[in-house]
Design a protein around this motif. Structure first.
Motif, mmCIF file in Angstrom:
data_model
loop_
_atom_site.group_PDB
_atom_site.id
_atom_site.type_symbol
_atom_site.label_atom_id
_atom_site.label_comp_id
_atom_site.label_asym_id
_atom_site.label_seq_id
_atom_site.Cartn_x
_atom_site.Cartn_y
_atom_site.Cartn_z
ATOM 1 N N ALA A 17 -15.440 16.055 11.931
ATOM 2 C CA ALA A 17 -16.925 16.463 11.194
ATOM 3 C C ALA A 17 -17.550 16.949 12.449
ATOM 4 C CB ALA A 17 -17.473 14.896 11.099
ATOM 5 N N GLU A 38 -13.415 14.910 5.371
ATOM 6 C CA GLU A 38 -13.501 15.082 6.801
ATOM 7 C C GLU A 38 -13.412 13.626 7.582
ATOM 8 O OE1 GLU A 38 -17.656 16.317 7.887
ATOM 9 O OE2 GLU A 38 -18.579 14.569 6.954
ATOM 10 N N LEU A 50 -7.103 16.465 8.845
ATOM 11 C CA LEU A 50 -8.645 16.554 8.329
ATOM 12 C C LEU A 50 -9.647 17.346 9.385
ATOM 13 C CD1 LEU A 50 -8.855 12.722 6.899
ATOM 14 C CD2 LEU A 50 -8.647 14.602 5.692
ATOM 15 N N THR A 51 -10.471 17.941 8.459
ATOM 16 C CA THR A 51 -11.322 18.594 9.334
ATOM 17 C C THR A 51 -12.174 17.548 10.396
ATOM 18 O OG1 THR A 51 -11.485 20.383 7.866
ATOM 19 C CG2 THR A 51 -13.137 20.088 9.411
ATOM 20 N N VAL A 82 -17.181 21.227 6.068
ATOM 21 C CA VAL A 82 -16.335 20.001 5.423
ATOM 22 C C VAL A 82 -15.161 20.413 4.927
ATOM 23 C CG1 VAL A 82 -16.258 17.861 4.204
ATOM 24 C CG2 VAL A 82 -18.428 18.389 5.040
#
Length: 258
Positions: free
Chosen positions: A81, A206, A78-79, A69
């Motif tokens: 998920a 995330e 954003l990473t 995360v």
């Protein structure tokens, strides 16, 4: 915010409850059986080939990144998920959870959430699931209000407390419009009806497709007091009046008073 489905499990009284989840010598049971089914993308894998090709052997592991995360941050993508990622590690020293009330009458509830970095100062209402099993959200007529899932722990008690809020309504930005800007180390304050104030420190953030929501990571057992903030993200579908993704913030209790 569009509805999301969650898988839950009712905590057992006298044990380390997922709804209160505090106390020494008590055993916790997860929230996972309390939520309705959710498509978390964990279907059967495609059959593997008998033998890898030479190219596959040469490139094995070349593009494989560890499941994690991300730390988040303003203007930082954003990473995405991944279902096999563990919850992020605490970003600040963890303090012990607040013991749950011994009687229902004395049970606390969260009343207000403040997030200084993104200028959130919101009343917290209660939400639950509807007859279709979808997690409820605050009324669209109250876009600045957040919602605490009433079958999750009271923030500050052991386990993952869940608070959600809209990212926008037809009239404009809502309470969690800037949630995606939070980053590891940021602070979140939750005020309770019993006078206690809890401070959570963000450990990760995330973006997850609603078709593969990380149910276990969000609602699963924890060994300390944690907080999950959830709102919508991704692409807005005008026909369905919903977003494709969820933004999820993970935080751990780092201070308590009162």
């Amino acid at each position: 915010m569009a509805e999301q489905k969650v898988t839950m499990q009712r905590a057992l009284p006298g044990l380390l409850i997922a709804g209160s989840l505090a106390g020494v010598g008590i055993v916790m049971v997860s929230l996972l059986s309390l939520a309705p089914p959710v498509d978390d993308g964990s279907g059967p894998l495609a059959a593997a080939q008998d033998q890898p090709t030479k190219v596959e052997v040469q490139n094995a592991g070349a593009f494989v990144l560890p499941a994690t995360v991300g730390p988040g941050g303003k203007n930082v993508p954003l990473t995405p998920a991944r279902l096999d990622a563990p919850p992020p590690l605490a970003a600040a020293p963890v303090v012990s959870a607040i013991p749950p009330a011994k009687t229902k009458k004395a049970k606390a509830r969260p009343t207000r959430i403040k997030i200084p970095k993104i200028k959130v100062n919101s009343v917290i209402g209660g939400v639950t699931v509807d007859i279709k099993g979808n997690l409820g959200t605050p009324p669209l007529t109250k876009p600045k209000q957040t919602g605490w899932y009433r079958f999750s722990p009271v923030p500050g008690e052991l386990g993952p407390a869940i608070i959600n809020g809209h990212v926008s309504t037809r009239k404009g930005p809502a309470v969690f419009d800037r949630l995606h800007e939070l980053a590891k180390g940021d602070q979140i304050y939750v005020y309770r009806s019993d006078g206690k104030v809890t401070r959570f420190t963000v450990s990760g953030i995330e973006q997850a497709s609603k078709k593969s929501f990380p149910t276990s990571r969000v609602y699963g057992n924890t060994t300390n007091s944690q907080l999950r903030l959830v709102t919508c993200g991704g692409v807005f579908n005008k026909t369905a009046h919903s977003y494709t993704d969820n933004i999820i913030v993970y935080a751990t209790l780092s201070k308590k008073k009162g």
